[in-house]
Design a protein around this motif. Sequence first.
Motif, mmCIF file in Angstrom:
data_model
loop_
_atom_site.group_PDB
_atom_site.id
_atom_site.type_symbol
_atom_site.label_atom_id
_atom_site.label_comp_id
_atom_site.label_asym_id
_atom_site.label_seq_id
_atom_site.Cartn_x
_atom_site.Cartn_y
_atom_site.Cartn_z
ATOM 1 N N LEU A 96 0.828 -1.074 0.230
ATOM 2 C CA LEU A 96 0.042 0.028 -0.088
ATOM 3 C C LEU A 96 0.765 1.201 -0.034
ATOM 4 C CD1 LEU A 96 -2.787 1.046 -0.081
ATOM 5 C CD2 LEU A 96 -2.714 0.800 2.618
ATOM 6 N N ASN A 101 -0.231 0.400 -6.449
ATOM 7 C CA ASN A 101 -1.397 -0.129 -6.003
ATOM 8 C C ASN A 101 -1.620 -1.590 -6.716
ATOM 9 O OD1 ASN A 101 -2.136 2.128 -4.659
ATOM 10 N ND2 ASN A 101 -2.126 3.248 -6.572
ATOM 11 N N ASP A 102 -0.823 -2.100 -7.104
ATOM 12 C CA ASP A 102 -0.898 -3.417 -7.893
ATOM 13 C C ASP A 102 -0.666 -4.420 -6.797
ATOM 14 O OD1 ASP A 102 2.148 -4.271 -9.686
ATOM 15 O OD2 ASP A 102 1.537 -2.972 -7.702
ATOM 16 N N ASN B 31 -8.939 2.419 -7.933
ATOM 17 C CA ASN B 31 -8.207 1.637 -8.759
ATOM 18 C C ASN B 31 -9.094 0.522 -9.391
ATOM 19 O OD1 ASN B 31 -6.034 2.833 -7.478
ATOM 20 N ND2 ASN B 31 -6.210 1.542 -5.456
ATOM 21 N N PHE B 48 -3.497 -2.076 -15.050
ATOM 22 C CA PHE B 48 -4.494 -1.345 -14.104
ATOM 23 C C PHE B 48 -4.311 0.113 -14.105
ATOM 24 C CE2 PHE B 48 -1.390 0.554 -10.765
ATOM 25 C CZ PHE B 48 -0.176 -0.234 -11.142
ATOM 26 N N TYR B 50 -5.268 3.401 -11.681
ATOM 27 C CA TYR B 50 -5.502 4.358 -10.402
ATOM 28 C C TYR B 50 -5.959 5.722 -10.444
ATOM 29 C CZ TYR B 50 -0.915 6.650 -11.703
ATOM 30 O OH TYR B 50 0.152 7.299 -12.328
ATOM 31 N N LEU B 96 -8.309 3.279 -2.461
ATOM 32 C CA LEU B 96 -7.261 3.919 -1.812
ATOM 33 C C LEU B 96 -7.421 3.901 -0.288
ATOM 34 C CD1 LEU B 96 -5.492 6.304 -4.236
ATOM 35 C CD2 LEU B 96 -4.721 4.128 -3.574
#
Lengths: 115, 114
Positions: A96, A101-102, B31, B48, B50, B96
């Motif tokens: 985190l 963020n993966d 995300n 991905f 964010y 998040l």
Amino acid sequence: AQSVSQHNHHVILSEAASLELGCNYSYGGTVNLFWYVQYPGQHLQLLLKYFSGDPLVKGIKGFEAEFIKSKFSFNLRKPSVQWSDTAEYFCAGGQLEEDNNDMRFGAGTRLTVKP
Amino acid sequence: DVKVTQSSRYLVKRTGEKVFLECVQDMDHENMFWYRQDPGLGLRLIYFSYDVKMKEKGDIPEGYSVSREKKERFSLILESASTNQTSMYLCASSSLVLAGNEQFFGPGTRLTVL
């Protein structure tokens, strides 16, 4: 590189047997760890997660996992499995951080519980 | 409850076709993720995002692109489908601000490329 590995590809148990599925991660620093389960024909759902605090984490359906930092492990346990626990189990880890963020998943362990 | 939906459960396409896989989440998550799931390989991250209009490559981005024009929607595009892209595709979202950063998954799209 960050990675998560699961040691067992397929585990076969009889009902009432105890279960332990291995998971190791290679992250440094603060790490979030998860176990997900995928029942046949269903979508992935969260069993339990660790992100801070007590390293012994309890999840749904009687599952628990222990975060052992010195061993980079997060093994999943259940004292007595049921036929309905037949599913595929995925360990996952992530960090985190603001720019990261993966998450990485292990290859999965297929659990078959014989009635 | 968080809901992540994917436009199709099953899809059959021909080699060379352009394929769009759509994913929508209703929890205002920042995300969003696309994975492919193959037996013995687990889930591998393709791309991905964010934030709106932001994207990052995952581990296996080759042959794929993505689009995020709105916060709730994240599209995966196969510009020219090939047989080795036959797989189960999973979309996920996460917040998040949610402690532990868990991901919520859609039901998956099983894509077959002939």
